[in-house]
Design an enzyme around this catalytic site. Structure first.
Site, PDB file in Angstrom:
ATOM      1  N   TYR A 198      59.596  95.121 -24.841  1.00 22.58           N
ATOM      2  CA  TYR A 198      59.348  95.598 -26.196  1.00 22.58           C
ATOM      3  C   TYR A 198      57.903  95.328 -26.586  1.00 22.58           C
ATOM      4  CZ  TYR A 198      64.317  96.315 -27.301  1.00 22.58           C
ATOM      5  OH  TYR A 198      65.608  96.768 -27.333  1.00 22.58           O
ATOM      6  N   ASP A 204      67.829  99.820 -33.062  1.00 23.97           N
ATOM      7  CA  ASP A 204      68.261  99.832 -34.450  1.00 23.97           C
ATOM      8  C   ASP A 204      67.536 100.902 -35.260  1.00 23.97           C
ATOM      9  OD1 ASP A 204      69.936  97.654 -33.956  1.00 23.97           O
ATOM     10  OD2 ASP A 204      68.349  96.208 -34.422  1.00 23.97           O
TER      11      ASP A 204
END
Length: 267
Positions: free
Chosen positions: A109, A51
């Protein structure tokens, strides 16, 4: 032939990976270069679509080409034309049946937080600032409860459109750093805003406003309203892409239960 590209990027000045009608994206930068080289549009297929404001230490994409160019020449050509906030680390030719998203077995992540009495402008866009004291032990206890296969409906954006919100997490832990903490999470895939929602919940646990004992109930409730906060994008890094079983077993052991995707609809 099919070409696989391993890249990294600093995401602060991008609207995300995926191309938009307007605005600067990672996909746009590469497709512009490939169009100039091929004199036609060439689409790239990423392993993940980060994003706006999210960074990547490792990200893969593939594309098909009829140009007879060596991998090292592809790397040189791309890096010569790319802006300073993107770098091509490696290029290789792969089997024509390989698909960068479909064959992705997992992702890791890392979310970075620094704690201080005031905001540090030199960390802007790179780490998330938190002023309050946090209980890392309680946060890590809560983080461990997310390991395993669960329906994460309550821990993702309500805009998430995929049919199945079941994901498998292999790792979920808080790691204390000199400046604050990192949250490291590895899984079969992630839903829209899922990591940022998990981080926001864990921060609430660290502040004493939520408790590790709530995790099981919240997973079963599948109600996003019960977990209303989302951490900022600026501290989030896509750290590793797992493209082979060996990569996963090297990090998590031979007994790991590997979750395989059933369709490209999964992340």
């Amino acid at each position: 032939m099919r070409i696989l590209v391993n890249i990294s990027y600093q995401g602060s000045q991008f609207l995300g990976f995926q191309i938009q009608q307007q605005g600067r994206t990672v996909q746009q930068q590469f497709e512009k270069i490939l169009k100039r080289m091929h004199r036609r549009h060439v689409r790239i297929h990423p392993s993940s679509r980060t994003d706006r404001g999210v960074h990547a230490y490792e990200q893969f994409f593939h594309f098909d080409t009829d140009l007879n160019i060596e991998p090292k020449q592809w790397k040189y050509a791309m890096n010569s034309a790319l802006p300073d906030d993107i770098y091509v680390k490696e290029v290789q030719q792969v089997d024509d049946h390989f698909h960068c998203r479909y064959d992705c077995l997992g992702k890791r992540y890392r979310y970075k937080v620094y704690q201080a009495t005031h905001r540090n402008p030199f960390e802007s866009g790179l780490k998330t600032f938190i002023k309050e004291d946090l209980n890392y032990s309680k946060m890590n206890e809560a983080a461990k409860h997310f390991i395993g296969t669960h329906d994460f409906t309550g821990f993702c954006s309500q805009k998430t459109e995929v049919e199945s919100k079941v994901r498998t997490l292999y790792q979920s832990e808080i790691i204390q750093t000199d400046e604050g903490f990192d949250y490291v999470v590895t899984g079969s895939g992630f839903l829209y805003n899922m990591v940022r929602v998990l981080v926001a919940f864990l921060i609430e646990v660290g502040k004493g406003k939520r408790h590790a004992s709530e995790v099981s109930t919240l997973l079963n409730e599948k109600n996003r309203d019960s977990v209303p906060f989302t951490a900022p994008a600026e501290g989030l890094y896509l750290e590793k892409i797992y493209l082979t079983e060996k990569d996963l077993t090297t990090d998590f052991g031979d007994n790991i239960k590997i979750h395989r995707k059933k369709s490209l609809q999964n992340d």
